[in-house]
Design a protein around this motif. Structure first.
Motif, PDB file in Angstrom:
ATOM      1  N   LYS A  83       0.819  -1.212   0.000  1.00 31.97           N
ATOM      2  CA  LYS A  83       0.000   0.000   0.000  1.00 31.97           C
ATOM      3  C   LYS A  83       0.853   1.262   0.000  1.00 31.97           C
ATOM      4  O   LYS A  83       0.543   2.240  -0.678  1.00 31.97           O
ATOM      5  N   LEU A  84       1.957   1.234   0.753  1.00 33.70           N
ATOM      6  CA  LEU A  84       2.821   2.406   0.847  1.00 33.70           C
ATOM      7  C   LEU A  84       3.722   2.580  -0.369  1.00 33.70           C
ATOM      8  O   LEU A  84       4.224   3.672  -0.622  1.00 33.70           O
ATOM      9  N   GLY A  85       3.939   1.495  -1.098  1.00 33.35           N
ATOM     10  CA  GLY A  85       4.780   1.594  -2.283  1.00 33.35           C
ATOM     11  C   GLY A  85       6.208   1.968  -1.929  1.00 33.35           C
ATOM     12  O   GLY A  85       6.799   1.426  -0.994  1.00 33.35           O
ATOM     13  N   ILE A  86       6.762   2.945  -2.642  1.00 31.82           N
ATOM     14  CA  ILE A  86       8.156   3.325  -2.439  1.00 31.82           C
ATOM     15  C   ILE A  86       8.394   3.856  -1.033  1.00 31.82           C
ATOM     16  O   ILE A  86       9.499   3.772  -0.485  1.00 31.82           O
ATOM     17  N   ARG A  87       7.341   4.387  -0.410  1.00 36.01           N
ATOM     18  CA  ARG A  87       7.505   4.941   0.949  1.00 36.01           C
ATOM     19  C   ARG A  87       7.694   3.856   2.003  1.00 36.01           C
ATOM     20  O   ARG A  87       8.083   4.151   3.134  1.00 36.01           O
ATOM     21  N   ALA A  88       7.431   2.609   1.653  1.00 34.88           N
ATOM     22  CA  ALA A  88       7.590   1.513   2.617  1.00 34.88           C
ATOM     23  C   ALA A  88       9.029   1.402   3.111  1.00 34.88           C
ATOM     24  O   ALA A  88       9.279   0.945   4.235  1.00 34.88           O
ATOM     25  N   SER A  89       9.977   1.825   2.285  1.00 32.23           N
ATOM     26  CA  SER A  89      11.385   1.729   2.676  1.00 32.23           C
ATOM     27  C   SER A  89      11.726   2.699   3.804  1.00 32.23           C
ATOM     28  O   SER A  89      12.785   2.575   4.439  1.00 32.23           O
ATOM     29  N   ALA A  90      10.852   3.661   4.072  1.00 35.96           N
ATOM     30  CA  ALA A  90      11.081   4.630   5.145  1.00 35.96           C
ATOM     31  C   ALA A  90      10.613   4.105   6.502  1.00 35.96           C
ATOM     32  O   ALA A  90      10.755   4.793   7.515  1.00 35.96           O
ATOM     33  N   VAL A  91      10.046   2.897   6.526  1.00 33.50           N
ATOM     34  CA  VAL A  91       9.517   2.294   7.756  1.00 33.50           C
ATOM     35  C   VAL A  91      10.294   1.021   8.060  1.00 33.50           C
ATOM     36  O   VAL A  91      10.664   0.278   7.146  1.00 33.50           O
ATOM     37  N   LYS A  92      10.543   0.762   9.335  1.00 33.24           N
ATOM     38  CA  LYS A  92      11.125  -0.518   9.753  1.00 33.24           C
ATOM     39  C   LYS A  92       9.974  -1.489  10.014  1.00 33.24           C
ATOM     40  O   LYS A  92       9.032  -1.160  10.742  1.00 33.24           O
ATOM     41  N   TRP A  93      10.051  -2.671   9.454  1.00 29.99           N
ATOM     42  CA  TRP A  93       8.968  -3.659   9.560  1.00 29.99           C
ATOM     43  C   TRP A  93       9.465  -4.871  10.346  1.00 29.99           C
ATOM     44  O   TRP A  93      10.525  -5.423  10.032  1.00 29.99           O
ATOM     45  N   ILE A  94       8.706  -5.282  11.337  1.00 26.67           N
ATOM     46  CA  ILE A  94       9.092  -6.431  12.166  1.00 26.67           C
ATOM     47  C   ILE A  94       7.924  -7.417  12.229  1.00 26.67           C
ATOM     48  O   ILE A  94       6.819  -7.048  12.640  1.00 26.67           O
ATOM     49  N   VAL A  95       8.175  -8.655  11.803  1.00 23.12           N
ATOM     50  CA  VAL A  95       7.190  -9.731  11.960  1.00 23.12           C
ATOM     51  C   VAL A  95       7.569 -10.478  13.230  1.00 23.12           C
ATOM     52  O   VAL A  95       8.596 -11.151  13.284  1.00 23.12           O
ATOM     53  N   ALA A  96       6.741 -10.331  14.272  1.00 21.54           N
ATOM     54  CA  ALA A  96       7.056 -10.943  15.558  1.00 21.54           C
ATOM     55  C   ALA A  96       5.818 -10.993  16.432  1.00 21.54           C
ATOM     56  O   ALA A  96       4.883 -10.208  16.265  1.00 21.54           O
ATOM     57  N   ASP A  97       5.822 -11.927  17.365  1.00 22.01           N
ATOM     58  CA  ASP A  97       4.816 -12.002  18.419  1.00 22.01           C
ATOM     59  C   ASP A  97       5.274 -11.082  19.537  1.00 22.01           C
ATOM     60  O   ASP A  97       6.380 -11.239  20.062  1.00 22.01           O
ATOM     61  N   ILE A  98       4.465 -10.119  19.916  1.00 19.39           N
ATOM     62  CA  ILE A  98       4.870  -9.137  20.904  1.00 19.39           C
ATOM     63  C   ILE A  98       5.243  -9.789  22.231  1.00 19.39           C
ATOM     64  O   ILE A  98       6.073  -9.265  22.980  1.00 19.39           O
ATOM     65  N   THR A  99       4.694 -10.948  22.537  1.00 20.31           N
ATOM     66  CA  THR A  99       5.019 -11.600  23.806  1.00 20.31           C
ATOM     67  C   THR A  99       6.426 -12.200  23.803  1.00 20.31           C
ATOM     68  O   THR A  99       6.933 -12.592  24.857  1.00 20.31           O
ATOM     69  N   ASN A 100       7.060 -12.258  22.605  1.00 19.16           N
ATOM     70  CA  ASN A 100       8.434 -12.764  22.497  1.00 19.16           C
ATOM     71  C   ASN A 100       9.387 -11.720  21.928  1.00 19.16           C
ATOM     72  O   ASN A 100      10.500 -12.046  21.514  1.00 19.16           O
ATOM     73  N   PHE A 101       8.968 -10.482  21.907  1.00 24.31           N
ATOM     74  CA  PHE A 101       9.722  -9.404  21.275  1.00 24.31           C
ATOM     75  C   PHE A 101      10.837  -8.935  22.207  1.00 24.31           C
ATOM     76  O   PHE A 101      10.591  -8.640  23.377  1.00 24.31           O
ATOM     77  N   ASP A 102      12.073  -8.862  21.693  1.00 23.71           N
ATOM     78  CA  ASP A 102      13.203  -8.464  22.524  1.00 23.71           C
ATOM     79  C   ASP A 102      14.149  -7.564  21.728  1.00 23.71           C
ATOM     80  O   ASP A 102      15.235  -7.981  21.311  1.00 23.71           O
ATOM     81  N   PRO A 103      13.747  -6.307  21.515  1.00 24.85           N
ATOM     82  CA  PRO A 103      14.560  -5.417  20.685  1.00 24.85           C
ATOM     83  C   PRO A 103      15.720  -4.807  21.465  1.00 24.85           C
ATOM     84  O   PRO A 103      15.736  -4.799  22.695  1.00 24.85           O
ATOM     85  N   ASN A 104      16.696  -4.281  20.733  1.00 24.56           N
ATOM     86  CA  ASN A 104      17.790  -3.535  21.340  1.00 24.56           C
ATOM     87  C   ASN A 104      17.481  -2.043  21.426  1.00 24.56           C
ATOM     88  O   ASN A 104      18.180  -1.298  22.099  1.00 24.56           O
ATOM     89  N   THR A 105      16.437  -1.622  20.724  1.00 24.86           N
ATOM     90  CA  THR A 105      16.061  -0.202  20.656  1.00 24.86           C
ATOM     91  C   THR A 105      15.215   0.189  21.856  1.00 24.86           C
ATOM     92  O   THR A 105      14.442  -0.608  22.381  1.00 24.86           O
ATOM     93  N   ARG A 106      15.346   1.458  22.267  1.00 27.00           N
ATOM     94  CA  ARG A 106      14.439   2.025  23.259  1.00 27.00           C
ATOM     95  C   ARG A 106      13.598   3.094  22.562  1.00 27.00           C
ATOM     96  O   ARG A 106      14.129   4.008  21.923  1.00 27.00           O
ATOM     97  N   TYR A 107      12.296   2.957  22.670  1.00 23.68           N
ATOM     98  CA  TYR A 107      11.382   3.794  21.911  1.00 23.68           C
ATOM     99  C   TYR A 107      10.900   4.995  22.722  1.00 23.68           C
ATOM    100  O   TYR A 107      10.750   4.933  23.943  1.00 23.68           O
ATOM    101  N   ASP A 108      10.618   6.080  21.995  1.00 22.34           N
ATOM    102  CA  ASP A 108      10.092   7.299  22.617  1.00 22.34           C
ATOM    103  C   ASP A 108       8.565   7.315  22.631  1.00 22.34           C
ATOM    104  O   ASP A 108       7.970   8.007  23.464  1.00 22.34           O
ATOM    105  N   PHE A 109       7.962   6.585  21.702  1.00 21.21           N
ATOM    106  CA  PHE A 109       6.496   6.559  21.606  1.00 21.21           C
ATOM    107  C   PHE A 109       6.079   5.157  21.189  1.00 21.21           C
ATOM    108  O   PHE A 109       6.431   4.696  20.106  1.00 21.21           O
ATOM    109  N   TRP A 110       5.343   4.497  22.071  1.00 22.12           N
ATOM    110  CA  TRP A 110       4.880   3.114  21.856  1.00 22.12           C
ATOM    111  C   TRP A 110       3.372   3.170  21.715  1.00 22.12           C
ATOM    112  O   TRP A 110       2.680   3.610  22.628  1.00 22.12           O
ATOM    113  N   HIS A 111       2.852   2.755  20.580  1.00 22.72           N
ATOM    114  CA  HIS A 111       1.415   2.818  20.301  1.00 22.72           C
ATOM    115  C   HIS A 111       0.860   1.417  20.090  1.00 22.72           C
ATOM    116  O   HIS A 111       1.459   0.593  19.406  1.00 22.72           O
ATOM    117  N   ASP A 112      -0.272   1.152  20.711  1.00 14.52           N
ATOM    118  CA  ASP A 112      -0.932  -0.152  20.560  1.00 14.52           C
ATOM    119  C   ASP A 112      -2.432   0.074  20.581  1.00 14.52           C
ATOM    120  O   ASP A 112      -3.015   0.383  21.614  1.00 14.52           O
TER     121      ASP A 112
END
Length: 211
Positions: free
Chosen positions: A85-114
């Motif tokens: 849907k985003l087309g060429i703009r999709a490259s500007a987003v990081k995409w992660i396929v994961a179950d949130i209950t097993n998610f273990d990123p190295n990043t610390r986020y400033d805004f978490w939306h759910d």
């Protein structure tokens, strides 16, 4: 009895339904965007949308000039639809396929939306895993926006039982690591015309020992 396969369930949903046919579809996520504006985060703040899949929040974030956007979803089909849907703009987003209950990123986020992912977690272990991950992965002072079905909302969604929440129950779950900013109820009208009541709450991450 076969063990429930959460990933397969959501892959099947997204492979069998069009974006505009799922009950949570919103052409413009107005309430989420209002909470984002209230947070006054910078354009380069690290934003993650949990269960964002094929929603349109990332589209609007890009339109608003945000530059560090991550979308996480358990369904690869949902992520692929969003990319297409985003087309060429999709490259500007990081995409992660994961179950949130097993998610273990190295990043610390400033805004978490759910919006509408958390209420599908129904066991104490899943809920605590989610809270532990959010506590660990949101930067001190960062914002958590959580939207779930309220106590006046549905008891099931997409064939699954959910957990309903109130301002009080959400706040009690999170008070060890977060301070509440505000909560509000919001009605969402599904594509089929059903009205679902949500509770939206925003929280600020406290600075804890070790942060």
């Amino acid at each position: 009895m076969n063990e429930f396969n959460r990933k397969k369930h959501w892959e099947d949903i997204y492979l069998s339904k069009d974006t505009k046919d799922v009950s949570w579809y919103q052409p413009v996520p107005l309430t989420s965007l209002d909470f984002l504006r209230e947070s006054s985060i910078s354009p380069n703040a690290k934003i993650i949308d949990i269960g964002g899949g094929d929603s349109l929040l990332a589209d609007h974030l890009l339109d608003l000039g945000y530059t560090d956007i991550t979308v996480l979803d358990i369904s690869e089909a949902a992520i692929n639809k969003a990319k297409q849907k985003l087309g060429i703009r999709a490259s500007a987003v990081k995409w992660i396929v994961a179950d949130i209950t097993n998610f273990d990123p190295n990043t610390r986020y400033d805004f978490w939306h759910d919006r509408a992912a958390f209420h599908f977690l129904t066991t104490t272990e899943e809920i605590q895993n989610y809270i532990n991950t959010a506590s660990r992965c949101i930067a001190p002072g960062g914002i958590l926006v959580l939207a779930t079905f309220s106590e006046q909302g549905p008891h099931k969604c997409s064939g699954l039982a959910i957990k309903q929440y109130s301002e009080t129950t959400l706040s009690l779950l999170l008070n060890a690591s977060f301070e509440k900013i505000r909560c509000m109820n919001s009605d969402h009208t599904t594509p089929s015309g059903t009205v679902q009541n949500f509770i939206f709450c925003s929280f600020r991450k406290l600075k804890l020992p070790g942060d």
